[in-house]
Design an enzyme around this catalytic site. Structure first.
Site, mmCIF file in Angstrom:
data_model
loop_
_atom_site.group_PDB
_atom_site.id
_atom_site.type_symbol
_atom_site.label_atom_id
_atom_site.label_comp_id
_atom_site.label_asym_id
_atom_site.label_seq_id
_atom_site.Cartn_x
_atom_site.Cartn_y
_atom_site.Cartn_z
ATOM 1 N N SER A 140 -52.927 -30.301 57.526
ATOM 2 C CA SER A 140 -51.965 -29.204 57.627
ATOM 3 C C SER A 140 -51.978 -28.684 59.050
ATOM 4 O O SER A 140 -53.023 -28.680 59.710
ATOM 5 C CB SER A 140 -52.339 -28.062 56.671
ATOM 6 O OG SER A 140 -51.579 -26.891 56.953
ATOM 7 N N TYR A 154 -58.569 -22.191 53.575
ATOM 8 C CA TYR A 154 -57.736 -23.398 53.527
ATOM 9 C C TYR A 154 -57.668 -24.059 54.897
ATOM 10 O O TYR A 154 -57.872 -25.267 55.030
ATOM 11 C CB TYR A 154 -56.341 -23.000 53.048
ATOM 12 C CG TYR A 154 -55.290 -24.074 53.131
ATOM 13 C CD1 TYR A 154 -55.184 -25.054 52.150
ATOM 14 C CD2 TYR A 154 -54.380 -24.095 54.192
ATOM 15 C CE1 TYR A 154 -54.204 -26.030 52.218
ATOM 16 C CE2 TYR A 154 -53.396 -25.072 54.262
ATOM 17 C CZ TYR A 154 -53.312 -26.032 53.277
ATOM 18 O OH TYR A 154 -52.343 -27.006 53.358
#
Length: 262
Positions: A140, A154
């Protein structure tokens, strides 16, 4: 969707984690469309999963679930040529670092790092025996552009996945196995649509206004829109194909220009 005339994966055997919805579901469809045999897994089989896709129910947040899934998938396919680790996400609360307990941290790490580590450990040895294979890790842009309000865990786990992936590529490339990272920005999945709708309701605006709130939180998306799951899936299909035979050890970003640095 890409046709088999451009990307041909006929006869290739593929495992996709997190392949029942969102980007993972699009990846499964793209690989099947290019001729691959595909197996995926989740806690339960969705009603809309094509009958041609192999499925095994598994909790990939646990070591036992990963081992059981990998064993079942490898047996079903008779070996694995393509492994796409899509599984990821976050359910952490807002509130910055202080809101993240040890339990939340471990959940973020298990979902966004350890699932890929465990599945790789189970399936990559077979690739090494055959001297060929491709591993994709979906990371990501948040490992470069973390949002402190709610995605610290995350982002940190995806950063660890990126570092692990780079190290793995150095080890495996001389043995015929490619490892590539795909780093999406904001993708308009079912989950992100719900987020935009919720933000729109809170702000008293419409869905497009909710999307604008998300884009503003990222510092803007120069392209002016999020990516679509199919766009990410088409990139993955190219990267696992023979047309990308010289691509390994790198990260391919698909974010509409969100990351503002070189």
């Amino acid at each position: 969707m890409m046709g088999a005339g451009w990307i041909d994966l006929t006869g290739r055997r593929a495992v996709v984690t997190g392949g029942t919805k969102g980007v993972g579901g699009a990846v499964v469809a793209a690989l099947v469309g290019a001729g691959a045999r595909v197996v995926t897994g989740a806690r339960s089989r969705p009603d809309d999963l094509p009958e041609t896709v192999g499925f095994f129910a598994a909790d990939l947040m646990s070591a036992e679930g990963c081992a059981d899934f990998a064993r079942s998938a490898e047996t079903e396919l008779g070996g694995v040529d393509i492994l796409v680790n899509v599984l990821g996400g976050s359910s952490a609360p807002g509130g910055g670092f202080a809101a993240l307990s040890d339990e939340i941290w471990m959940k973020e790490i298990n979902q966004n790092l350890m699932a890929a580590v465990r599945i790789d450990r189970a399936l990559v040895p077979g690739m090494l025996e055959r001297g060929s294979g491709v591993v994709i890790h979906v990371t990501s842009i948040q490992h470069e552009l973390p949002l402190p309000e709610s995605t610290i865990g995350y982002a940190a786990a995806k950063g660890a996945l990126a570092t692990y992936s780079k190290a793995l590529s150095k080890e495996l490339a001389p043995k015929g196995v490619r490892v590539v990272r795909v780093s999406p920005g904001w993708v308009e999945t079912e989950a992100s649509v719900r987020l935009a709708q919720r933000l729109a309701e809170q702000a008293g605006t419409d869905y497009e206004g909710g999307k604008r709130i998300i884009m503003d939180s990222l510092g803007g998306i120069p392209l002016g829109r999020p990516a679509q799951p199919q766009e990410v899936a088409d990139l993955v299909a190219f990267l696992v194909s023979p047309r990308a035979a010289s691509i390994t050890g790198t990260e391919v970003v698909i974010d509409g220009g969100t990351v503002p640095t070189v």
